[in-house]
Enzyme design. Structure first.
Site, PDB file in Angstrom:
ATOM      1  CG  ASP A 133      19.261  40.848  43.505  1.00 36.61           C
ATOM      2  OD1 ASP A 133      18.944  41.246  42.353  1.00 36.61           O
ATOM      3  OD2 ASP A 133      18.645  41.673  45.070  1.00 36.61           O
ATOM      4  CG  ASN A 167      18.106  38.427  47.668  1.00 38.41           C
ATOM      5  OD1 ASN A 167      17.636  40.212  47.095  1.00 38.41           O
ATOM      6  ND2 ASN A 167      18.971  38.311  48.396  1.00 38.41           N
ATOM      7  CG  ASP A 196      21.771  37.447  50.759  1.00 41.05           C
ATOM      8  OD1 ASP A 196      21.610  37.424  51.689  1.00 41.05           O
ATOM      9  OD2 ASP A 196      22.075  38.592  49.553  1.00 41.05           O
TER      10      ASP A 196
END
Length: 225
Positions: free
Chosen positions: A124, A112, A107
């Site tokens: 994250d 992030n 992700d």
């Protein structure tokens, strides 16, 4: 996908999404992030340094700016073309180190990544996946790298013409990817058409081998009876 739950009761509860199962799912995600942080920190990836994990509480390094305040997200900073190219290179190096450690962020985006005085810090990681145990690993790696290419390409448009994702995955599959591997950003796509007749022949041959195997098993079972 690719994560194992040894306790069968816990696995059933998680699949049925009971209250107990949801709690176990949350714990599993938190444990996955803790494991990933320790693993990646040891591999030299710029992630927050974990200090301890006790009773569901993770204590880790605070990523701060030059004034000691919380570092901004990558999305909150304006970059010069040179900064964008340097940061993009640093993130790619960390993605390669992650993959060499067997993990893919899954992700990765400008939301992030934090930026401290030394550059990008990846955060994250609860959804980090095992590169060899997830059928979507290649797609997820390419998506992570494409997200970074698009973001940094806003500041340094020449990055938009690179294809690091496929290059990195091809090296990984061939066993030729190392933390210090020099990347080019180029990848020669295979545009050769598949030989359908040859493919069908291979499939039929595999089916025939499986039929023979099943017949031998049945004959062996009949002999034992």
């Amino acid at each position: 996908e690719g994560r194992k739950v040894r306790n069968s009761r816990r696995a059933r509860a998680m699949s049925k999404k009971t209250r107990y199962g949801q709690k176990e799912q949350e714990d599993a995600w938190l444990n996955a992030e803790v494991d990933a942080l320790y693993r990646l920190a040891q591999a030299g990836v710029r992630v927050p340094e974990p200090f301890g994990f006790v009773d569901g509480v993770l204590l880790m390094e605070m990523i701060s700016d030059e004034d000691g305040k919380a570092a901004p997200r990558l999305d909150d900073v304006i970059l010069t073309p040179e900064q964008a190219k340097v940061y993009h290179s640093q993130v790619l190096s960390d993605v390669v180190r992650m993959l060499c450690a067997g993990l893919i962020h899954g992700d990765l985006s400008e939301f992030n990544v934090l930026v401290d005085p030394k550059g990008p810090v990846i955060i994250d990681l609860p959804q980090a996946v095992n590169a060899s145990g997830n059928n979507n690993a290649e797609r997820m790696l390419e998506r992570d790298i494409d997200n970074m290419r698009r973001y940094f390409g806003h500041f340094a448009p020449e990055l938009l013409n690179t294809d690091y994702g496929k290059e990195i995955w091809a090296l990984y599959e061939a066993g030729d990817l190392y933390p210090d591997t020099k990347l080019t950003g180029c990848f020669e796509h295979n545009i050769k058409s598949a030989d359908v007749d040859e493919l069908i022949e291979i499939i039929e041959s595999a089916k025939e081998e499986e039929r023979d195997r099943q017949e031998r098993l049945q004959a062996a079972e009949a002999g034992n009876d």
